[in-house]
Design an enzyme around this catalytic site. Structure first.
Site, mmCIF file in Angstrom:
data_model
loop_
_atom_site.group_PDB
_atom_site.id
_atom_site.type_symbol
_atom_site.label_atom_id
_atom_site.label_comp_id
_atom_site.label_asym_id
_atom_site.label_seq_id
_atom_site.Cartn_x
_atom_site.Cartn_y
_atom_site.Cartn_z
ATOM 1 N N GLY B 108 0.816 -1.213 0.000
ATOM 2 C CA GLY B 108 0.000 0.000 0.000
ATOM 3 C C GLY B 108 0.842 1.253 0.000
ATOM 4 O O GLY B 108 0.382 2.339 0.288
ATOM 5 N N CYS B 109 2.122 1.097 -0.314
ATOM 6 C CA CYS B 109 3.009 2.245 -0.400
ATOM 7 C C CYS B 109 2.824 2.862 -1.779
ATOM 8 O O CYS B 109 3.285 2.311 -2.771
ATOM 9 C CB CYS B 109 4.455 1.796 -0.203
ATOM 10 S SG CYS B 109 5.632 3.138 -0.190
ATOM 11 N N VAL B 110 2.109 4.000 -1.853
ATOM 12 C CA VAL B 110 1.829 4.584 -3.172
ATOM 13 C C VAL B 110 2.676 5.815 -3.441
ATOM 14 O O VAL B 110 3.353 6.295 -2.553
ATOM 15 C CB VAL B 110 0.329 4.931 -3.340
ATOM 16 C CG1 VAL B 110 -0.412 3.738 -3.909
ATOM 17 C CG2 VAL B 110 -0.302 5.344 -2.049
#
Lengths: 99, 110, 123
Positions: B108-110
């Site tokens: 979920g590291c965007v």
């Protein structure tokens, strides 16, 4: 002969077909999601227990542990490790995997 | 890619993350920090160690929003805010601190 | 999706863990999508209830044990977990077997909830 089932009995008819096909004196090895059939309280437990009169039933220990069900194995099921898996394959001249 | 320390090689992926988190130690962390231009202080170690504990417990590197909240709960509100964490890790606390902690890139590291 | 507009997302999980990749994929999508602050719920039906069966030890099959990650869902504000009552019963499982707190519902109740969603994702 050796029958191998790797599908959950409540998701696919693989175990049903296997049990209806297998002849007395054979062996059944449950692996991967197939091991759920060998757990107490599963809806397939009854027919598996019934089949034990005619088939020797084994379940792969590592797959039961991975699914958190190693402590609820059905009576009459023999847990095997990977070495036992290989032994079963070599002890039987033929092997059917109900994929 | 790999990091060399005293003749021992530590494999990293194409983005510089340690491949096997079990190989992590403080010397590896220092090299990874250097590569990120981060000068490790006690405050940095606190966050890095927190991340390793979080990963041990949940098998996941938390998203930055989750990290901020969890740090606030554990280390106090003055540290559980993104300004504090971005001061320590200017290029993103989740990304940089996770890399230094030897964890995979956060989900979920965007 | 435009900012400030909260939609109702339901993830429907129906596969046993490990045998297929669906359980892990679903969990990862849930965690990624949690960054968007939507109204998220997870439904566990059929063999999907096995995903939450306590006590995974995956050393023997040499895959990552992703079960502890379900316990992180609360940190991600994902706390609406619905488990199908009939599925538990058919597998000899109870609420005590679940690795995280869940709400147990009948199929029909889950069906009604499904009707109220903006987006349903199937795994």
């Amino acid at each position: 002969m050796l029958h191998i089932v790797n599908k959950s009995p409540l998701d696919r008819p693989s175990l049903d077909t296997c049990l209806a096909t297998a002849q007395p004196g054979g062996a059944l090895l449950l692996i991967e999601d197939g091991v759920y059939a060998a757990t107490t309280g599963n809806a397939a437990a009854g027919k598996l227990t019934q089949a034990m009169g005619q088939l020797k039933v084994y379940a792969l220990q590592a797959d039961m542990e991975a699914r958190g069900v190693a402590d609820r194995v059905l009576d009459g099921v023999t847990p095997v490790d990977y070495g036992g898996f290989v032994d079963l394959v070599t002890e039987h001249t033929t092997c059917q995997s109900w994929l | 890619m790999a990091i060399e320390i005293n003749g021992k090689s530590y494999e990293t992926d194409e983005e510089g993350y340690l491949v096997d988190l079990n190989e992590w130690n403080e010397d590896v962390a220092k090299i990874l920090a250097e590569q990120e231009n981060v000068n490790m202080t006690d405050q940095h170690w606190e966050v890095v160690n927190f991340l390793r504990e979080y990963y041990n417990e949940f098998q996941i590197a938390p998203a930055v929003r989750v990290l901020t909240k969890a740090i606030g709960k554990k280390l106090g509100a003055d540290k559980g805010n993104s300004q504090y964490l971005y001061e320590l890790f200017p290029y993103g606390p989740a990304k940089q601190a996770c890399k230094i902690a030897g964890l995979p890139k956060p989900t979920g590291c965007v | 999706m435009s900012e400030g507009q909260i939609k109702k997302f339901m993830y429907v999980n129906r596969k046993a863990p490990h045998g297929t990749i669906y359980a892990l994929e679903s969990l990862e999508v849930v965690l990624i999508a949690a960054a968007f602050d939507q109204d998220v719920s997870l439904a566990f039906m059929d063999d999907g209830v096995y995903q939450l069966k306590k006590g995974f030890n995956t050393k023997g099959i040499e895959v990552k044990n992703f079960q502890p990650t379900y316990r992180a869902l609360d940190d991600y504000d994902v706390n609406k977990l619905y488990v199908e009552k009939e599925a538990l019963e058919a597998r000899g499982l109870t609420a005590e077997d679940m690795v995280v707190p869940v709400e147990i519902m009948s199929r029909a109740e889950i069906g009604k909830l499904m009707e109220t969603q903006d987006i349903v994702l199937s795994f």
